[in-house]
Scaffold this motif. Sequence first.
Motif, PDB file in Angstrom:
ATOM      1  N   VAL A  57       0.857  -1.178   0.000  1.00 32.99           N
ATOM      2  CA  VAL A  57       0.000   0.000   0.000  1.00 32.99           C
ATOM      3  C   VAL A  57       0.892   1.227   0.000  1.00 32.99           C
ATOM      4  O   VAL A  57       1.845   1.316   0.779  1.00 32.99           O
ATOM      5  N   ARG A 105      -2.633  -1.763  -2.945  1.00 32.57           N
ATOM      6  CA  ARG A 105      -3.647  -2.636  -2.363  1.00 32.57           C
ATOM      7  C   ARG A 105      -4.384  -1.928  -1.226  1.00 32.57           C
ATOM      8  O   ARG A 105      -4.498  -2.430  -0.111  1.00 32.57           O
ATOM      9  N   SER A 130      -6.973  -3.560   0.955  1.00 32.21           N
ATOM     10  CA  SER A 130      -6.586  -4.473   2.021  1.00 32.21           C
ATOM     11  C   SER A 130      -6.523  -3.788   3.376  1.00 32.21           C
ATOM     12  O   SER A 130      -6.323  -4.445   4.395  1.00 32.21           O
ATOM     13  N   THR A 131      -6.687  -2.484   3.383  1.00 33.55           N
ATOM     14  CA  THR A 131      -6.615  -1.733   4.636  1.00 33.55           C
ATOM     15  C   THR A 131      -8.002  -1.482   5.191  1.00 33.55           C
ATOM     16  O   THR A 131      -8.994  -1.445   4.460  1.00 33.55           O
ATOM     17  N   SER A 181      -3.927   0.696   8.434  1.00 32.94           N
ATOM     18  CA  SER A 181      -3.962  -0.565   9.180  1.00 32.94           C
ATOM     19  C   SER A 181      -4.695  -1.634   8.402  1.00 32.94           C
ATOM     20  O   SER A 181      -5.760  -1.371   7.835  1.00 32.94           O
ATOM     21  N   ARG A 182      -4.143  -2.847   8.414  1.00 33.42           N
ATOM     22  CA  ARG A 182      -4.835  -3.986   7.806  1.00 33.42           C
ATOM     23  C   ARG A 182      -5.829  -4.607   8.782  1.00 33.42           C
ATOM     24  O   ARG A 182      -6.672  -5.421   8.386  1.00 33.42           O
ATOM     25  N   TYR A 216      -0.025   0.413  13.199  1.00 32.91           N
ATOM     26  CA  TYR A 216      -0.359   0.632  11.793  1.00 32.91           C
ATOM     27  C   TYR A 216       0.731   0.024  10.916  1.00 32.91           C
ATOM     28  O   TYR A 216       1.905  -0.003  11.277  1.00 32.91           O
ATOM     29  N   ASP A 217       0.313  -0.448   9.755  1.00 34.89           N
ATOM     30  CA  ASP A 217       1.193  -1.270   8.932  1.00 34.89           C
ATOM     31  C   ASP A 217       1.934  -0.502   7.839  1.00 34.89           C
ATOM     32  O   ASP A 217       3.020  -0.909   7.427  1.00 34.89           O
ATOM     33  N   TYR A 218       1.346   0.533   7.328  1.00 31.57           N
ATOM     34  CA  TYR A 218       1.938   1.278   6.220  1.00 31.57           C
ATOM     35  C   TYR A 218       1.997   2.757   6.575  1.00 31.57           C
ATOM     36  O   TYR A 218       1.124   3.263   7.280  1.00 31.57           O
TER      37      TYR A 218
END
Length: 123
Positions: free
Chosen positions: A2, A27, A30-31, A99-100, A110-112
């Motif tokens: 992402v 993507r 996906s979040t 966040s996914r 948070y992922d990205y």
Amino acid sequence: QVQLVESGGGLVQAGGSLRLSCKASGRASSTVALAWVRQAPGKERELVAAITWGGGTPYYADIAKGRFTILRDNAENTVYLEMNSPKPEDTAVYYCGASRGVLYSDFAKYDYWGQGTQVTVSS
């Protein structure tokens, strides 16, 4: 993956207004949630506000309540942070995180992350 791209930062006078944008690509579907997080010089990162793509009540940290508004535009995969009556202490680099999982009040989950946009509030 992402990608998150922030924009809208700059110099603003205290009491003015500013709107930050965060556009998600890749993507993005996906979040689940996006958040605005800021970091001032010499200080730790702190989450400002967060929102889910699916709606529901946004989360605001105490520093943002009553002054900032987080909004989303699902069609544009974009989340905004409207800053009303900012103060000099709001000067920071503002980052967008995705966040996914779920909406977290802890920025570390948070992922990205985007690259950030500088906001400077003059007195």
